[in-house]
Design an enzyme around this catalytic site. Structure first.
Site, short mmCIF file in Angstrom:
data_model
loop_
_atom_site.label_atom_id
_atom_site.label_comp_id
_atom_site.label_asym_id
_atom_site.label_seq_id
_atom_site.Cartn_x
_atom_site.Cartn_y
_atom_site.Cartn_z
N GLU A 107 0.81 -1.22 0.00
CA GLU A 107 0.00 0.00 0.00
C GLU A 107 0.84 1.26 0.00
O GLU A 107 1.92 1.30 0.56
CB GLU A 107 -0.85 0.05 1.27
CG GLU A 107 -1.88 -1.02 1.35
CD GLU A 107 -2.55 -1.05 2.71
OE1 GLU A 107 -2.53 -0.03 3.43
OE2 GLU A 107 -3.10 -2.11 3.04
N CYS A 112 2.86 8.26 1.91
CA CYS A 112 3.25 7.34 2.97
C CYS A 112 3.53 6.00 2.30
O CYS A 112 2.65 5.42 1.68
CB CYS A 112 2.10 7.22 3.97
SG CYS A 112 2.40 5.97 5.23
N CYS A 159 4.98 -7.42 7.84
CA CYS A 159 5.87 -6.91 8.88
C CYS A 159 6.03 -7.99 9.93
O CYS A 159 5.10 -8.75 10.20
CB CYS A 159 5.25 -5.66 9.51
SG CYS A 159 6.31 -4.85 10.73
N CYS A 213 3.21 -5.66 16.37
CA CYS A 213 2.48 -4.70 17.22
C CYS A 213 0.99 -5.05 17.26
O CYS A 213 0.38 -5.31 16.22
CB CYS A 213 2.68 -3.28 16.72
SG CYS A 213 4.40 -2.77 16.72
N CYS A 251 -1.77 -3.03 15.11
CA CYS A 251 -1.47 -2.70 13.72
C CYS A 251 -1.89 -3.81 12.77
O CYS A 251 -1.62 -4.99 13.00
CB CYS A 251 0.02 -2.43 13.57
SG CYS A 251 0.51 -1.97 11.90
N CYS A 263 -2.43 2.18 7.97
CA CYS A 263 -1.42 1.14 7.84
C CYS A 263 -1.88 -0.31 7.67
O CYS A 263 -2.31 -0.95 8.61
CB CYS A 263 -0.60 1.22 9.12
SG CYS A 263 1.07 0.79 8.87
N1 SAH Z 1 7.26 0.02 11.55
C1 SAH Z 1 7.33 1.45 11.56
C2 SAH Z 1 6.53 2.10 10.46
C3 SAH Z 1 5.14 1.57 10.19
S1 SAH Z 1 3.89 1.79 11.44
C4 SAH Z 1 6.89 1.97 12.90
O1 SAH Z 1 6.55 1.18 13.76
O2 SAH Z 1 6.96 3.16 13.12
C5 SAH Z 1 3.81 3.52 11.56
C6 SAH Z 1 2.64 4.07 12.24
O3 SAH Z 1 1.41 3.49 11.78
C7 SAH Z 1 2.51 3.92 13.72
O4 SAH Z 1 3.38 4.65 14.51
C8 SAH Z 1 1.15 4.50 13.83
O5 SAH Z 1 1.32 5.89 13.70
C9 SAH Z 1 0.40 3.97 12.61
N2 SAH Z 1 -0.59 2.95 12.97
C10 SAH Z 1 -0.49 1.60 12.96
N3 SAH Z 1 -1.64 1.02 13.33
C11 SAH Z 1 -2.50 2.02 13.58
C12 SAH Z 1 -3.85 2.08 14.02
N4 SAH Z 1 -4.56 0.96 14.27
N5 SAH Z 1 -4.40 3.29 14.21
C13 SAH Z 1 -3.70 4.44 13.96
N6 SAH Z 1 -2.44 4.44 13.53
C14 SAH Z 1 -1.84 3.26 13.35
#
Ligand code: SAH
Length: 358
Positions: A90, A103, A110, A114, A117, A329
């Site tokens: 994406e 972005c 990944c 987390c 995510c 994301c």
């Molecule tokens: N792996 C890297 C980059 C990808 S995730 C990192 O961890 O920074 C980057 C960002 O995606 C996170 O910091 C957050 O800002 C966003 N993100 C992921 N899941 C999300 C969710 N459910 N709601 C809002 N933002 C989210």
């Protein structure tokens, strides 16, 4: 087959030297590729014999638009690209006052795990190549006809887990013979891989480092971000202080506020204690609910922000864009996977063979 677009100008020069070509060929081909050429036939200032020779030994990456969603609310565009091997990634284009921002993803999937995510739900499939990272900027600009001035490495994947590729991508996109996007217009977001942050600090790049913090205490951070278990918040904060000292660049901290998990007053206080005097800025993110996750958006965004500000730490609440198009994301790729549409199409050749971009 050689991936010419992942090469920098220096490598391309030795490549053409080895073919017995004059030095200026490298620059010609570099410029064609960075303008989005999808075939060697288009490169009309190269001799026909060379074009044919390149066509036999090299390939040009060009993702195909698998899905495209445009937000009716704010014009945010989300692309689901199909790569040459059939995998999907994406890219999101956001339209801010200060310019159009993309972005981009750094990996297919990944492995950081987390809990909030969507990108990590199926694990990591593979790293992207430098060309595949560049293509997201290039073909988003070409497809949308919107000039791109800023890049955030905040899409699918952990950029510092694909370190060398990301460095090469930065070099390519920054090149005066290519898209020429300044380092100050680029942000790199990481979940906090400290050895890699230290390596990055040595390069003293002018980019903005964003650290996805999401909790200031080990109990909470390790519960929602497994990568914290080996590192710990103390070492992460120390690493961030070193980064600031070595580069002079202020770090921006991402903090998704999750109801009852990381939005308590004591967590704001602990965060403020760690960041005070470091110039660090907190980006508070209203959470996008992910279906598979038990977490819900916090109802204390303003209180949390005020509490940080009162203690001398600047905090802004990120404006939510593209809420109507699964813009957060990994959500669109996830949707596609769940709908059972094949993301690994064995018949799919390089996109250029199939007519390039649509
Ligand atoms: N792996 C890297 C980059 C990808 S995730 C990192 O961890 O920074 C980057 C960002 O995606 C996170 O910091 C957050 O800002 C966003 N993100 C992921 N899941 C999300 C969710 N459910 N709601 C809002 N933002 C989210």
């Amino acid at each position: 087959m050689t991936d010419l677009k992942s090469m920098n100008l220096e490598e391309m020069s030795s490549f053409f030297r080895a073919l017995g070509q004059p030095a200026f060929r490298a620059k010609q081909v570099f410029q064609w590729l960075h303008r989005g050429a999808v075939s060697f036939e288009e490169m009309t200032n190269l001799p026909k014999s060379l074009r044919e020779q390149l066509g036999e030994s090299c390939f040009i990456t060009a993702p195909a638009v698998e899905r495209k969603q445009v937000s009716a609310q704010d014009g945010t565009i989300k692309y689901l690209w199909r790569l040459g091997d059939g995998n999907c990634i994406e890219t999101v284009l956001m339209r801010y006052h200060h310019g159009n921002t993309v972005c981009i993803s750094s990996q297919v999937g990944c492995r950081m795990g987390c809990a909030f995510c969507a990108s990590t739900l199926g694990g990591k499939v593979r790293d992207l190549t430098p060309a595949e990272m560049l293509d997201q900027v290039l073909f988003t600009q070409l497809d949308s006809s919107l000039p791109i001035s800023n890049i955030v490495l905040m899409g699918i994947g952990e950029p510092l887990d694909n370190f060398e590729t990301v460095l090469r991508f930065l070099e390519l996109v920054n090149s005066p013979d290519g898209m020429n996007i300044g380092m100050r217009h680029i942000s790199l977001s990481t979940c906090g891989l400290i050895e890699k942050i230290d390596k990055l600090a040595q390069l003293r790049l002018q980019l903005t480092l964003s650290v996805s913090l999401h909790a200031p205490d080990d109990e909470t951070r390790s519960a929602i971000m497994p990568s914290n278990r080996a590192v710990g918040t103390e070492r992460l904060f120390a690493c961030c202080r070193r980064y600031f000292e070595q580069t002079g660049r202020r770090i921006s901290y991402e903090y998704i506020l999750i109801d009852g998990v990381n939005d308590h007053d004591w967590q704001a206080d602990l965060l403020a204690r760690h960041l005070k005097g470091t110039g660090g800025h907190v980006n508070l993110i209203p959470m996008n609910p992910v279906k598979e996750s038990p977490f819900r958006p916090s109802r204390r965004v303003r209180e949390f922000q005020d509490r940080l500000e009162r203690q001398g730490v600047t905090a802004t609440v990120r404006r939510k864009l593209g809420g109507d198009i699964d813009a957060s994301c990994g959500q669109l790729r996830r949707k596609q996977l769940l709908e059972g549409q094949t993301l690994q199409d064995p018949k799919a050749g390089p996109a250029a063979d199939r007519g390039g971009i649509r």
